[in-house]
Design a protein around this motif. Structure first.
Motif, PDB file in Angstrom:
ATOM      1  N   ASN A 134       8.055 -13.271  -9.934  1.00  0.00           N
ATOM      2  CA  ASN A 134       7.898 -12.065 -10.799  1.00  0.00           C
ATOM      3  C   ASN A 134       6.226 -11.374 -10.646  1.00  0.00           C
ATOM      4  N   PHE A 135       6.320 -11.129  -9.338  1.00  0.00           N
ATOM      5  CA  PHE A 135       4.764 -10.777  -9.019  1.00  0.00           C
ATOM      6  C   PHE A 135       4.789  -9.449  -7.958  1.00  0.00           C
ATOM      7  N   ASP A 136       5.860  -8.803  -7.788  1.00  0.00           N
ATOM      8  CA  ASP A 136       6.130  -7.762  -6.664  1.00  0.00           C
ATOM      9  C   ASP A 136       5.593  -6.651  -7.214  1.00  0.00           C
ATOM     10  N   HIS A 137       5.818  -6.303  -8.628  1.00  0.00           N
ATOM     11  CA  HIS A 137       5.553  -5.025  -9.092  1.00  0.00           C
ATOM     12  C   HIS A 137       4.259  -4.599  -9.122  1.00  0.00           C
ATOM     13  N   HIS A 138       3.143  -5.458  -8.812  1.00  0.00           N
ATOM     14  CA  HIS A 138       1.903  -5.321  -8.781  1.00  0.00           C
ATOM     15  C   HIS A 138       1.603  -4.455  -7.501  1.00  0.00           C
ATOM     16  N   PHE A 139       2.487  -4.372  -6.573  1.00  0.00           N
ATOM     17  CA  PHE A 139       1.933  -4.019  -5.341  1.00  0.00           C
ATOM     18  C   PHE A 139       2.934  -2.837  -5.000  1.00  0.00           C
ATOM     19  N   PRO A 140       2.399  -1.498  -5.215  1.00  0.00           N
ATOM     20  CA  PRO A 140       3.424  -0.387  -4.982  1.00  0.00           C
ATOM     21  C   PRO A 140       3.612   0.077  -3.709  1.00  0.00           C
ATOM     22  N   VAL A 141       2.645  -0.439  -2.581  1.00  0.00           N
ATOM     23  CA  VAL A 141       2.796  -0.102  -1.345  1.00  0.00           C
ATOM     24  C   VAL A 141       2.038  -1.048  -0.282  1.00  0.00           C
ATOM     25  N   GLY A 142       2.492  -0.938   1.065  1.00  0.00           N
ATOM     26  CA  GLY A 142       1.894  -1.912   1.966  1.00  0.00           C
ATOM     27  C   GLY A 142       2.435  -1.710   3.244  1.00  0.00           C
ATOM     28  N   GLY A 143       1.922  -2.560   4.387  1.00  0.00           N
ATOM     29  CA  GLY A 143       2.477  -2.232   5.856  1.00  0.00           C
ATOM     30  C   GLY A 143       3.173  -3.743   5.671  1.00  0.00           C
ATOM     31  N   PHE A 144       4.288  -3.505   6.686  1.00  0.00           N
ATOM     32  CA  PHE A 144       5.143  -4.677   6.588  1.00  0.00           C
ATOM     33  C   PHE A 144       5.584  -4.943   8.244  1.00  0.00           C
ATOM     34  N   GLY A 145       6.178  -6.249   8.233  1.00  0.00           N
ATOM     35  CA  GLY A 145       6.688  -6.559   9.555  1.00  0.00           C
ATOM     36  C   GLY A 145       7.742  -5.502  10.046  1.00  0.00           C
ATOM     37  N   SER A 146       8.534  -4.930   9.068  1.00  0.00           N
ATOM     38  CA  SER A 146       9.598  -3.800   9.345  1.00  0.00           C
ATOM     39  C   SER A 146       8.993  -2.694   9.910  1.00  0.00           C
ATOM     40  N   ASP A 147       7.706  -2.248   9.602  1.00  0.00           N
ATOM     41  CA  ASP A 147       6.851  -1.112  10.216  1.00  0.00           C
ATOM     42  C   ASP A 147       6.384  -1.323  11.471  1.00  0.00           C
ATOM     43  N   SER A 148       6.000  -2.383  11.842  1.00  0.00           N
ATOM     44  CA  SER A 148       5.798  -2.780  13.310  1.00  0.00           C
ATOM     45  C   SER A 148       5.400  -4.248  13.539  1.00  0.00           C
ATOM     46  N   SER A 149       5.806  -4.618  14.695  1.00  0.00           N
ATOM     47  CA  SER A 149       5.711  -5.955  15.113  1.00  0.00           C
ATOM     48  C   SER A 149       4.251  -6.316  15.392  1.00  0.00           C
ATOM     49  N   ASP A 150       3.397  -5.404  15.437  1.00  0.00           N
ATOM     50  CA  ASP A 150       1.856  -5.525  15.923  1.00  0.00           C
ATOM     51  C   ASP A 150       1.159  -5.725  14.588  1.00  0.00           C
ATOM     52  N   ARG A 151       0.497  -6.578  14.209  1.00  0.00           N
ATOM     53  CA  ARG A 151      -0.231  -6.638  13.032  1.00  0.00           C
ATOM     54  C   ARG A 151      -1.060  -5.687  12.683  1.00  0.00           C
ATOM     55  N   ALA A 152      -1.950  -5.189  13.745  1.00  0.00           N
ATOM     56  CA  ALA A 152      -2.889  -4.093  13.439  1.00  0.00           C
ATOM     57  C   ALA A 152      -2.259  -2.752  12.971  1.00  0.00           C
ATOM     58  N   THR A 153      -1.029  -2.564  13.760  1.00  0.00           N
ATOM     59  CA  THR A 153      -0.480  -1.163  13.545  1.00  0.00           C
ATOM     60  C   THR A 153       0.127  -1.289  12.223  1.00  0.00           C
ATOM     61  N   LEU A 154       0.806  -2.598  11.744  1.00  0.00           N
ATOM     62  CA  LEU A 154       1.602  -2.416  10.416  1.00  0.00           C
ATOM     63  C   LEU A 154       0.222  -2.277   9.242  1.00  0.00           C
ATOM     64  N   LEU A 155      -1.062  -2.936   9.636  1.00  0.00           N
ATOM     65  CA  LEU A 155      -2.021  -2.704   8.651  1.00  0.00           C
ATOM     66  C   LEU A 155      -2.446  -1.301   8.465  1.00  0.00           C
ATOM     67  N   LYS A 156      -2.575  -0.905   9.979  1.00  0.00           N
ATOM     68  CA  LYS A 156      -3.043   0.680   9.737  1.00  0.00           C
ATOM     69  C   LYS A 156      -1.743   1.636   9.112  1.00  0.00           C
ATOM     70  N   MET A 157      -0.652   1.252   9.206  1.00  0.00           N
ATOM     71  CA  MET A 157       0.516   1.999   8.551  1.00  0.00           C
ATOM     72  C   MET A 157       0.416   1.782   6.771  1.00  0.00           C
ATOM     73  N   GLY A 158       0.130   0.483   6.567  1.00  0.00           N
ATOM     74  CA  GLY A 158      -0.036   0.008   5.298  1.00  0.00           C
ATOM     75  C   GLY A 158      -1.460   0.878   4.466  1.00  0.00           C
ATOM     76  N   LEU A 159      -2.361   1.028   5.143  1.00  0.00           N
ATOM     77  CA  LEU A 159      -3.737   1.840   4.997  1.00  0.00           C
ATOM     78  C   LEU A 159      -3.233   3.325   4.459  1.00  0.00           C
ATOM     79  N   GLU A 160      -2.490   3.716   5.609  1.00  0.00           N
ATOM     80  CA  GLU A 160      -2.184   5.038   5.494  1.00  0.00           C
ATOM     81  C   GLU A 160      -1.401   5.305   4.264  1.00  0.00           C
ATOM     82  N   LYS A 161      -0.229   4.534   4.033  1.00  0.00           N
ATOM     83  CA  LYS A 161       0.594   4.680   3.019  1.00  0.00           C
ATOM     84  C   LYS A 161      -0.084   4.676   1.601  1.00  0.00           C
ATOM     85  N   ALA A 162      -1.188   3.729   1.721  1.00  0.00           N
ATOM     86  CA  ALA A 162      -1.840   3.492   0.454  1.00  0.00           C
ATOM     87  C   ALA A 162      -2.828   4.595   0.138  1.00  0.00           C
TER      88      ALA A 162
END
Ligand SMILES: [Mg+2]
Length: 255
Positions: A134-162
């Motif tokens: 019961n914890f997911d509602h605290h995180f409105p946004v993020g970078g995920f493995g479905s955004d990229s298979s490269d961790r730095a890229t998905l983090l960058k996408m999470g940053l941009e989304k945030a």
């Protein structure tokens, strides 16, 4: 508008939560159903990897007859999601790490703190793993493995989304990646994030130090200290000297 807001990007497995082995079971059940092969994750160290990378290793290690990896991953992940949902919510093994609920519930009340996810899980399973507690509602946004298979890229996408979600520029120095593996640290550095390594996954402090995170924490139980750290009210003297108590050393499988 709060001045100088801080963005905290959290990894899930080994950092916020531990799935207690049910991820591996779900992956193997999906593979068994599709390819008739047992124990397809055997020998695969999943720590810090994205779901697509893990699937790629399952394919390679078991000589699975796959032509188009991405296309097959989409087919595979539908089954994986179904199995994971079933096992995750039946099992009593998944848990949040100590202090995590209290920390996040405090962070969301702090006006200068914004939070996000940065995880190798595809978004569906990432959200499911948090919803289990019961914890997911605290995180409105993020970078995920479905955004990229490269961790730095998905983090960058999470940053941009945030940046878009919170409507804040989050300049370098104001955003942090919090994770439990060397890959969290090195990928965080690739997007110029400050990094906090936690010793609640499989890696011990001694394994994390050479990657020189901004700080290493034994766990996330001390929310006063954590907040002072990301607000720069305490100074990590040389990247890792702040710490601290040796990790318990208990090894766990983040899957
Ligand atoms: Mg992790």
């Amino acid at each position: 508008m709060v001045k100088n807001p801080i963005l905290l990007i959290f990894d899930i497995d080994g950092t916020l939560a531990d799935s207690g082995g049910v991820t591996r079971i779900a992956l193997e059940r999906a593979a068994m159903e599709l390819y008739g092969v047992e124990r397809t994750t055997k020998g695969i160290a999943a720590w810090g990897q994205t779901d697509l990378n893990i699937f790629q290793l399952m394919v390679a290690n078991n000589n699975l007859p796959i032509e188009d990896l991405q296309q097959e991953f989409d087919r595979f992940s539908k089954l994986y999601v179904t199995h994971l949902e079933e096992i995750l919510f039946q099992s009593d093994r998944p848990r949040l790490h100590n202090g995590v609920r209290a920390l996040i519930e405090r962070l969301i009340t702090e006006p200068d703190i914004c939070i996000a996810l940065g995880t190798g899980n595809i978004e569906l399973t990432a959200r499911m793993k948090l919803r289990r507690h019961n914890f997911d509602h605290h995180f409105p946004v993020g970078g995920f493995g479905s955004d990229s298979s490269d961790r730095a890229t998905l983090l960058k996408m999470g940053l941009e989304k945030a940046r878009r979600h919170y409507d804040q520029p989050f300049p370098v120095g104001s955003y942090w990646v919090i994770g439990d593996t060397p890959n969290d640290i090195t990928s965080g550095k690739r997007i110029a994030a400050e990094t906090v390594a936690v010793c609640t996954g499989t890696y011990k402090r001694v394994d994390l130090i050479p990657h020189r995170p901004t700080a290493i924490l034994t766990d996330l139980t001390d929310s006063d200290y954590f907040l002072a750290l990301v607000r720069r009210q305490v100074e990590p003297s040389d990247g890792q000297a702040m710490l601290f108590v040796e990790a318990s050393g208990e090894e766990s499988d983040p899957l």
